[in-house]
Design a protein around this motif. Sequence first.
Motif, PDB file in Angstrom:
ATOM      1  N   THR A  15      25.906  37.478  19.807  1.00 17.67           N
ATOM      2  CA  THR A  15      24.700  37.684  18.788  1.00 17.67           C
ATOM      3  C   THR A  15      25.557  38.614  17.798  1.00 17.67           C
ATOM      4  O   THR A  15      25.197  38.138  16.518  1.00 17.67           O
ATOM      5  CB  THR A  15      23.798  38.405  19.201  1.00 17.67           C
ATOM      6  OG1 THR A  15      23.011  37.829  20.483  1.00 17.67           O
ATOM      7  CG2 THR A  15      22.695  39.070  18.283  1.00 17.67           C
ATOM      8  N   TYR A  16      26.402  39.518  17.845  1.00 13.46           N
ATOM      9  CA  TYR A  16      26.809  40.232  16.825  1.00 13.46           C
ATOM     10  C   TYR A  16      28.067  39.428  16.155  1.00 13.46           C
ATOM     11  O   TYR A  16      28.297  39.512  15.174  1.00 13.46           O
ATOM     12  CB  TYR A  16      27.389  41.567  17.439  1.00 13.46           C
ATOM     13  CG  TYR A  16      28.028  42.248  16.538  1.00 13.46           C
ATOM     14  CD1 TYR A  16      27.022  43.195  15.579  1.00 13.46           C
ATOM     15  CD2 TYR A  16      29.501  42.572  15.923  1.00 13.46           C
ATOM     16  CE1 TYR A  16      27.654  44.128  14.489  1.00 13.46           C
ATOM     17  CE2 TYR A  16      29.868  43.327  15.057  1.00 13.46           C
ATOM     18  CZ  TYR A  16      29.107  44.027  14.294  1.00 13.46           C
ATOM     19  OH  TYR A  16      29.546  44.724  13.252  1.00 13.46           O
ATOM     20  N   ASP A  46      27.119  36.606  13.878  1.00 12.68           N
ATOM     21  CA  ASP A  46      26.490  37.628  12.625  1.00 12.68           C
ATOM     22  C   ASP A  46      27.473  37.742  11.623  1.00 12.68           C
ATOM     23  O   ASP A  46      27.434  37.595  10.367  1.00 12.68           O
ATOM     24  CB  ASP A  46      25.489  38.685  13.063  1.00 12.68           C
ATOM     25  CG  ASP A  46      25.047  39.125  11.696  1.00 12.68           C
ATOM     26  OD1 ASP A  46      23.987  38.660  11.117  1.00 12.68           O
ATOM     27  OD2 ASP A  46      25.587  40.169  11.230  1.00 12.68           O
ATOM     28  N   ARG A  47      28.634  38.506  12.138  1.00 13.58           N
ATOM     29  CA  ARG A  47      29.703  38.834  11.272  1.00 13.58           C
ATOM     30  C   ARG A  47      30.461  37.701  10.774  1.00 13.58           C
ATOM     31  O   ARG A  47      30.882  37.583   9.514  1.00 13.58           O
ATOM     32  CB  ARG A  47      30.809  39.350  11.977  1.00 13.58           C
ATOM     33  CG  ARG A  47      30.251  41.112  12.498  1.00 13.58           C
ATOM     34  CD  ARG A  47      29.974  41.795  11.375  1.00 13.58           C
ATOM     35  NE  ARG A  47      31.402  42.010  10.382  1.00 13.58           N
ATOM     36  CZ  ARG A  47      31.634  43.378  10.326  1.00 13.58           C
ATOM     37  NH1 ARG A  47      31.326  44.499  10.866  1.00 13.58           N
ATOM     38  NH2 ARG A  47      32.827  43.476   9.260  1.00 13.58           N
ATOM     39  N   GLU A  96      28.828  34.733  10.050  1.00 12.47           N
ATOM     40  CA  GLU A  96      27.836  34.237   9.097  1.00 12.47           C
ATOM     41  C   GLU A  96      28.047  34.935   7.810  1.00 12.47           C
ATOM     42  O   GLU A  96      27.696  34.541   6.559  1.00 12.47           O
ATOM     43  CB  GLU A  96      26.447  34.144   9.614  1.00 12.47           C
ATOM     44  CG  GLU A  96      25.531  33.751   8.710  1.00 12.47           C
ATOM     45  CD  GLU A  96      24.009  33.703   9.544  1.00 12.47           C
ATOM     46  OE1 GLU A  96      23.103  33.231   9.048  1.00 12.47           O
ATOM     47  OE2 GLU A  96      24.046  33.643  10.682  1.00 12.47           O
ATOM     48  N   ARG A  97      28.214  36.015   7.789  1.00 11.93           N
ATOM     49  CA  ARG A  97      28.117  36.907   6.517  1.00 11.93           C
ATOM     50  C   ARG A  97      29.247  36.543   5.718  1.00 11.93           C
ATOM     51  O   ARG A  97      29.312  36.659   4.559  1.00 11.93           O
ATOM     52  CB  ARG A  97      28.282  38.554   6.811  1.00 11.93           C
ATOM     53  CG  ARG A  97      27.157  38.928   7.496  1.00 11.93           C
ATOM     54  CD  ARG A  97      27.551  40.631   7.611  1.00 11.93           C
ATOM     55  NE  ARG A  97      27.112  41.020   9.010  1.00 11.93           N
ATOM     56  CZ  ARG A  97      27.258  42.300   9.362  1.00 11.93           C
ATOM     57  NH1 ARG A  97      27.810  43.338   8.720  1.00 11.93           N
ATOM     58  NH2 ARG A  97      26.739  42.690  10.682  1.00 11.93           N
ATOM     59  N   PHE A 150      23.908  45.515  10.026  1.00  8.85           N
ATOM     60  CA  PHE A 150      23.555  44.592  10.977  1.00  8.85           C
ATOM     61  C   PHE A 150      21.862  44.957  11.285  1.00  8.85           C
ATOM     62  O   PHE A 150      21.407  43.965  11.815  1.00  8.85           O
ATOM     63  CB  PHE A 150      24.431  44.794  12.299  1.00  8.85           C
ATOM     64  CG  PHE A 150      24.000  43.929  13.444  1.00  8.85           C
ATOM     65  CD1 PHE A 150      24.227  42.587  13.443  1.00  8.85           C
ATOM     66  CD2 PHE A 150      23.608  44.480  14.739  1.00  8.85           C
ATOM     67  CE1 PHE A 150      23.856  41.788  14.549  1.00  8.85           C
ATOM     68  CE2 PHE A 150      23.044  43.655  15.633  1.00  8.85           C
ATOM     69  CZ  PHE A 150      23.451  42.413  15.570  1.00  8.85           C
ATOM     70  N   ARG A 199      19.761  42.973   9.426  1.00 10.63           N
ATOM     71  CA  ARG A 199      19.912  41.438   9.552  1.00 10.63           C
ATOM     72  C   ARG A 199      19.418  40.832  11.078  1.00 10.63           C
ATOM     73  O   ARG A 199      19.285  39.709  11.233  1.00 10.63           O
ATOM     74  CB  ARG A 199      21.353  40.901   9.458  1.00 10.63           C
ATOM     75  CG  ARG A 199      21.971  41.141   7.979  1.00 10.63           C
ATOM     76  CD  ARG A 199      23.616  40.799   8.179  1.00 10.63           C
ATOM     77  NE  ARG A 199      23.793  39.642   8.557  1.00 10.63           N
ATOM     78  CZ  ARG A 199      23.741  38.571   7.672  1.00 10.63           C
ATOM     79  NH1 ARG A 199      23.435  38.502   6.607  1.00 10.63           N
ATOM     80  NH2 ARG A 199      24.016  37.142   8.540  1.00 10.63           N
ATOM     81  N   MET A 200      19.154  41.955  11.890  1.00 10.89           N
ATOM     82  CA  MET A 200      18.929  41.666  13.200  1.00 10.89           C
ATOM     83  C   MET A 200      17.352  41.040  13.202  1.00 10.89           C
ATOM     84  O   MET A 200      16.317  41.667  12.744  1.00 10.89           O
ATOM     85  CB  MET A 200      19.083  42.874  14.086  1.00 10.89           C
ATOM     86  CG  MET A 200      18.743  42.537  15.497  1.00 10.89           C
ATOM     87  SD  MET A 200      19.150  44.135  16.427  1.00 10.89           S
ATOM     88  CE  MET A 200      18.528  45.333  15.607  1.00 10.89           C
ATOM     89  N   PHE A 217      23.088  29.984  15.179  1.00  7.90           N
ATOM     90  CA  PHE A 217      24.250  29.969  14.219  1.00  7.90           C
ATOM     91  C   PHE A 217      24.506  28.601  13.574  1.00  7.90           C
ATOM     92  O   PHE A 217      24.649  28.535  12.335  1.00  7.90           O
ATOM     93  CB  PHE A 217      25.319  30.720  14.859  1.00  7.90           C
ATOM     94  CG  PHE A 217      26.615  30.701  14.002  1.00  7.90           C
ATOM     95  CD1 PHE A 217      26.747  31.620  13.071  1.00  7.90           C
ATOM     96  CD2 PHE A 217      27.530  29.733  14.023  1.00  7.90           C
ATOM     97  CE1 PHE A 217      28.069  31.738  12.245  1.00  7.90           C
ATOM     98  CE2 PHE A 217      28.604  29.575  13.368  1.00  7.90           C
ATOM     99  CZ  PHE A 217      28.957  30.613  12.270  1.00  7.90           C
TER     100      PHE A 217
END
Length: 341
Positions: free
Chosen positions: A105-106, A109-110, A112-113, A151, A154-155, A245
């Motif tokens: 999950t984390y 996300d990184r 995707e940024r 984060f 964005r969560m 994702f």
Amino acid sequence: MLTARHQAARFLFWLLAAVPGTLLALLLLCFGIPALKPYLYPIPDIAWIRDLYRHKDAALARIPGPRLLLVGGSAVHFGFDADRITTALGVETFNYGAHGGLDLTYLLDRAERVARPGDTVLLAIEYPLYRTPVPFTALPVFFSSFHDKRFWWRMPVDLWLDYASQYDPRLVLRAAADNLTHWKRAPLSERPGGYRVATIDARGSERGASRAQVTPRMRELVAQDRQLIRPLDRSSPGSRAVAGFVRRQQERRVAVLAGWPPSLRRVEYDEPVAYRMLADLRSFWQDLRVPVIGTPDRFMVPDEAVFDTSFHMNETGQAMVTAALIEALRAYTSQAARNAP
């Protein structure tokens, strides 16, 4: 002498004053004030993760697109030589692997940024990460609370309770004790022990895991690191994070490819349950309309090619799996060209 009424009033006053004071103290303890408490951390991994992302984000921002981003846990970070891939294929390549303990999950996300439209993301995810029973464990929660509050915004809302449930009071207490005894002026990863951000090159690849550094104790730990192979669970938080994702990147015009994580070749991978898991993964990617690059056995290496875990390559293993990835990407590119209208 105070009357009972005055005693009750004084008690109520201190009670009302203590509640906001306690809440304020907890906020300062848990989230810190950067000007006064630069960086709290409970374990050396936090230091490495913080400096690793700072280094990689800054280095990646300087690389023009379109880019090939290699994404996963530490198997990717220690496994692939992005500079060699860039030279071999003529494609700007960057190793964005990080710490697998951050959970998908984390980690995703990184990724995707930093991914831009026109980029290609190659996911080479360690097999255990697909089956995590919860979206977060204590490590990503603690790390993001102190070092990546972006984060929070964005969560997804449906993950808030899962995130809050992973706060570990022991980590907070250890961080508080550490903060009282250390004033952290230098980069955290300069502390003794653990990995070093100084060994990460300009394309995000690890250069500090040499065979000469491997000790008998490391060999012993790797030998004890048995892999528990289970069938893929598409409903697990890890699998759902991957599916989400992929969908978001497809909408953003970021191409996604699926690869295989570098790993020690172990007897567990010859068991029927492992064959089923690998077949399930291929089917999973196919349903997501994600091309699969190469075969898993090409990214498995012998004992002498690993560093300190089954998923960390030394320089010998890094050369082996990088060559396998270059070969697989060339084959994919040739096949795509033949299939083009």
